[in-house]
Design a protein around this motif. Sequence first.
Motif, PDB file in Angstrom:
ATOM      1  N   THR A 121      50.616  31.688  47.151  1.00  0.00           N
ATOM      2  CA  THR A 121      49.399  32.482  47.003  1.00  0.00           C
ATOM      3  C   THR A 121      48.806  32.290  45.615  1.00  0.00           C
ATOM      4  O   THR A 121      49.469  31.837  44.690  1.00  0.00           O
ATOM      5  CB  THR A 121      49.689  33.981  47.211  1.00  0.00           C
ATOM      6  OG1 THR A 121      50.684  34.400  46.271  1.00  0.00           O
ATOM      7  CG2 THR A 121      50.170  34.250  48.626  1.00  0.00           C
ATOM      8  N   VAL A 122      47.536  32.670  45.493  1.00  0.00           N
ATOM      9  CA  VAL A 122      46.830  32.668  44.217  1.00  0.00           C
ATOM     10  C   VAL A 122      46.298  34.078  43.981  1.00  0.00           C
ATOM     11  O   VAL A 122      45.656  34.662  44.860  1.00  0.00           O
ATOM     12  CB  VAL A 122      45.675  31.654  44.202  1.00  0.00           C
ATOM     13  CG1 VAL A 122      44.817  31.837  42.959  1.00  0.00           C
ATOM     14  CG2 VAL A 122      46.216  30.237  44.246  1.00  0.00           C
ATOM     15  N   THR A 123      46.584  34.624  42.807  1.00  0.00           N
ATOM     16  CA  THR A 123      46.096  35.953  42.437  1.00  0.00           C
ATOM     17  C   THR A 123      44.890  35.806  41.519  1.00  0.00           C
ATOM     18  O   THR A 123      44.982  35.171  40.463  1.00  0.00           O
ATOM     19  CB  THR A 123      47.187  36.758  41.724  1.00  0.00           C
ATOM     20  OG1 THR A 123      48.307  36.911  42.597  1.00  0.00           O
ATOM     21  CG2 THR A 123      46.668  38.146  41.336  1.00  0.00           C
ATOM     22  N   PHE A 124      43.753  36.372  41.927  1.00  0.00           N
ATOM     23  CA  PHE A 124      42.548  36.353  41.111  1.00  0.00           C
ATOM     24  C   PHE A 124      42.493  37.639  40.285  1.00  0.00           C
ATOM     25  O   PHE A 124      42.788  38.720  40.795  1.00  0.00           O
ATOM     26  CB  PHE A 124      41.294  36.256  41.987  1.00  0.00           C
ATOM     27  CG  PHE A 124      41.097  34.908  42.623  1.00  0.00           C
ATOM     28  CD1 PHE A 124      40.360  33.924  41.988  1.00  0.00           C
ATOM     29  CD2 PHE A 124      41.659  34.621  43.864  1.00  0.00           C
ATOM     30  CE1 PHE A 124      40.178  32.684  42.579  1.00  0.00           C
ATOM     31  CE2 PHE A 124      41.494  33.389  44.451  1.00  0.00           C
ATOM     32  CZ  PHE A 124      40.745  32.413  43.810  1.00  0.00           C
ATOM     33  N   ALA A 125      42.102  37.501  39.015  1.00  0.00           N
ATOM     34  CA  ALA A 125      42.010  38.664  38.140  1.00  0.00           C
ATOM     35  C   ALA A 125      40.704  38.604  37.355  1.00  0.00           C
ATOM     36  O   ALA A 125      40.238  37.523  36.979  1.00  0.00           O
ATOM     37  CB  ALA A 125      43.201  38.725  37.194  1.00  0.00           C
ATOM     38  N   GLU A 126      40.108  39.781  37.129  1.00  0.00           N
ATOM     39  CA  GLU A 126      38.911  39.919  36.301  1.00  0.00           C
ATOM     40  C   GLU A 126      39.295  40.662  35.033  1.00  0.00           C
ATOM     41  O   GLU A 126      39.727  41.818  35.095  1.00  0.00           O
ATOM     42  CB  GLU A 126      37.822  40.692  37.052  1.00  0.00           C
ATOM     43  CG  GLU A 126      36.577  40.957  36.212  1.00  0.00           C
ATOM     44  CD  GLU A 126      35.573  41.856  36.907  1.00  0.00           C
ATOM     45  OE1 GLU A 126      34.528  42.148  36.302  1.00  0.00           O
ATOM     46  OE2 GLU A 126      35.834  42.283  38.049  1.00  0.00           O
ATOM     47  N   ASN A 127      39.194  39.971  33.900  1.00  0.00           N
ATOM     48  CA  ASN A 127      39.596  40.545  32.607  1.00  0.00           C
ATOM     49  C   ASN A 127      41.020  41.101  32.665  1.00  0.00           C
ATOM     50  O   ASN A 127      41.311  42.165  32.125  1.00  0.00           O
ATOM     51  CB  ASN A 127      38.614  41.624  32.174  1.00  0.00           C
ATOM     52  CG  ASN A 127      37.229  41.076  31.905  1.00  0.00           C
ATOM     53  OD1 ASN A 127      37.066  39.920  31.516  1.00  0.00           O
ATOM     54  ND2 ASN A 127      36.210  41.906  32.126  1.00  0.00           N
ATOM     55  N   GLY A 128      41.902  40.373  33.350  1.00  0.00           N
ATOM     56  CA  GLY A 128      43.307  40.755  33.431  1.00  0.00           C
ATOM     57  C   GLY A 128      43.657  41.717  34.542  1.00  0.00           C
ATOM     58  O   GLY A 128      44.835  41.983  34.777  1.00  0.00           O
ATOM     59  N   LYS A 129      42.671  42.243  35.279  1.00  0.00           N
ATOM     60  CA  LYS A 129      42.923  43.193  36.364  1.00  0.00           C
ATOM     61  C   LYS A 129      42.830  42.473  37.705  1.00  0.00           C
ATOM     62  O   LYS A 129      41.837  41.820  38.004  1.00  0.00           O
ATOM     63  CB  LYS A 129      41.919  44.341  36.317  1.00  0.00           C
ATOM     64  CG  LYS A 129      42.137  45.386  37.400  1.00  0.00           C
ATOM     65  CD  LYS A 129      41.111  46.503  37.288  1.00  0.00           C
ATOM     66  CE  LYS A 129      41.321  47.550  38.375  1.00  0.00           C
ATOM     67  NZ  LYS A 129      40.315  48.633  38.292  1.00  0.00           N
ATOM     68  N   THR A 130      43.882  42.608  38.531  1.00  0.00           N
ATOM     69  CA  THR A 130      43.914  41.933  39.831  1.00  0.00           C
ATOM     70  C   THR A 130      42.796  42.425  40.738  1.00  0.00           C
ATOM     71  O   THR A 130      42.600  43.627  40.905  1.00  0.00           O
ATOM     72  CB  THR A 130      45.272  42.168  40.521  1.00  0.00           C
ATOM     73  OG1 THR A 130      46.311  41.619  39.703  1.00  0.00           O
ATOM     74  CG2 THR A 130      45.308  41.508  41.884  1.00  0.00           C
ATOM     75  N   ILE A 131      42.053  41.468  41.316  1.00  0.00           N
ATOM     76  CA  ILE A 131      40.970  41.838  42.226  1.00  0.00           C
ATOM     77  C   ILE A 131      41.170  41.259  43.631  1.00  0.00           C
ATOM     78  O   ILE A 131      40.525  41.709  44.570  1.00  0.00           O
ATOM     79  CB  ILE A 131      39.597  41.404  41.684  1.00  0.00           C
ATOM     80  CG1 ILE A 131      39.591  39.905  41.344  1.00  0.00           C
ATOM     81  CG2 ILE A 131      39.221  42.219  40.472  1.00  0.00           C
ATOM     82  CD1 ILE A 131      38.242  39.390  40.868  1.00  0.00           C
ATOM     83  N   ALA A 132      42.061  40.268  43.784  1.00  0.00           N
ATOM     84  CA  ALA A 132      42.292  39.699  45.121  1.00  0.00           C
ATOM     85  C   ALA A 132      43.532  38.821  45.094  1.00  0.00           C
ATOM     86  O   ALA A 132      43.929  38.297  44.044  1.00  0.00           O
ATOM     87  CB  ALA A 132      41.089  38.888  45.589  1.00  0.00           C
TER      88      ALA A 132
END
Length: 485
Positions: free
Chosen positions: A336-347
């Motif tokens: 899997t790949v974890t997407f993060a915005e400014n260090g916060k997981t979003i998906a």
Amino acid sequence: MKDWMKSFAGRMGPVLSLKRAERPRRASGGRTIRLKVDGLERREVLSTATVTPFLSVPGQVGASGQTTSVSFQLAPGSVSAGKNASTVFLGFKARPAVSTSATPVVTGVVASGLVKGTLLGSTGNPFLTKVSVPRTGADNYAVTVAGVDPQAVDFALDSFLPGDVNGDLQVDPTDLQIIQSAYGAYLGDSKYNAVADINADGRVGALDKLYATKNLGAKATSVASAPTGAAGTAPVVVTPVTVTTVPPGTPANAIPVTLTPGSATTQTGTIVASGSSLSTNQLYYLVPAGTAQSTSRVGANVTMTQSAASTTFGSPVTFNVGVTSASSGTAVPTGTVTFAENGKTIALVKLVDGAGTFVASSLSAGNPTITATYSGDSLFTPQNSATANVVVNQDSTATKVEIGHYAEGLVLSARVDPGSASAAIPTGSVTVLLDGVVQGTATLSGGSYRWSVPIVNIAKGMSYTVLYLGDTNFTPSTSAPAVIG
């Protein structure tokens, strides 16, 4: 423990234990169960109950302190909820392939890209959570497992229905009767039932009965899973093949094979680099049962592209991730790949043929930094991508004022709408002006503000204007004057 103490403990919640690291108790059948005490002195019981899984997925986790992610899918019809219900409680429990190994701990669940943050049971085994029932398409799951053994451990991740006490893959009145018969029993009591102790707190109580009742009518269909390579696993029908390049990290004793629907060589072992499901006519590597699997892994290259360098708040941006081997070889990274915005997981997105896509439609205004972290698998190590930056401009707004009449005066309503098709609602404050003079400032609720004017304060020709002050994602705006006629 005396009966009145049990009753009091049942009402007060978790039992406070003595300030010792461990305290053994003798259970029925001569087994010794150890009660582990955490930093808050709350008693946690590591359940030894054997659940009946509808799906078992193999995995391997490193030594204590390391984690791994196990991915799989639940297709429509594999799990059904009770009557008129759209959600179901699921349980996840890690089971070591070798009985002498310490049991790995389940620490998190992600379903269809959404982090399931509600932990309904004890941290570890089992892990209970509530999810939506798959109806129109397969739901992707990623379960995080942490190692607690001094060395790497092969394990099977069991998925089960909490409340299925008799192991028939459904929760029905018979299960409730079994729980009721053990109700109030503590670990070590003669009528204690470990499977009925759903949240594994050492007592069959109200929470266990609640989980089973909530799950009443839930059913599951047994799903075939990949072989684990442990002794006694089902044989795999394969055809040995010849390959010119072996992926880095593949065990030296692994046999290149393809799965065959018909009659062919039958072998038992562990399929490596298999992903969450097995398909025919696809290249795999099989390590014969009873042989150690190589633990060495190679690096991976992670690339990420984006559909736009700038956008407006609420407008979608697509991020595409590709994961390839950093060395020569034909293996395709899974996981899997974890997407993060400014260090916060979003998906969290499952890789398909080494690629994954995420469409973000709620990036915060400004210049957020997006990262994509690859989980790794049996052949490839975890890896971060290069960062991506998107300029997200504030969305415009439109502020309106409406006048309504009632017997004792006027009711005025101010509403602030987003300028685009964004589903977000503007927040912040508005300033009310009467004939250009500030009357006060108020906080929006649901994008609107409402106030009244007594009839004694009303005069024809009075003009009200509302100024929206804006917020992080939306620009300020001013309403047209609302004139009292």
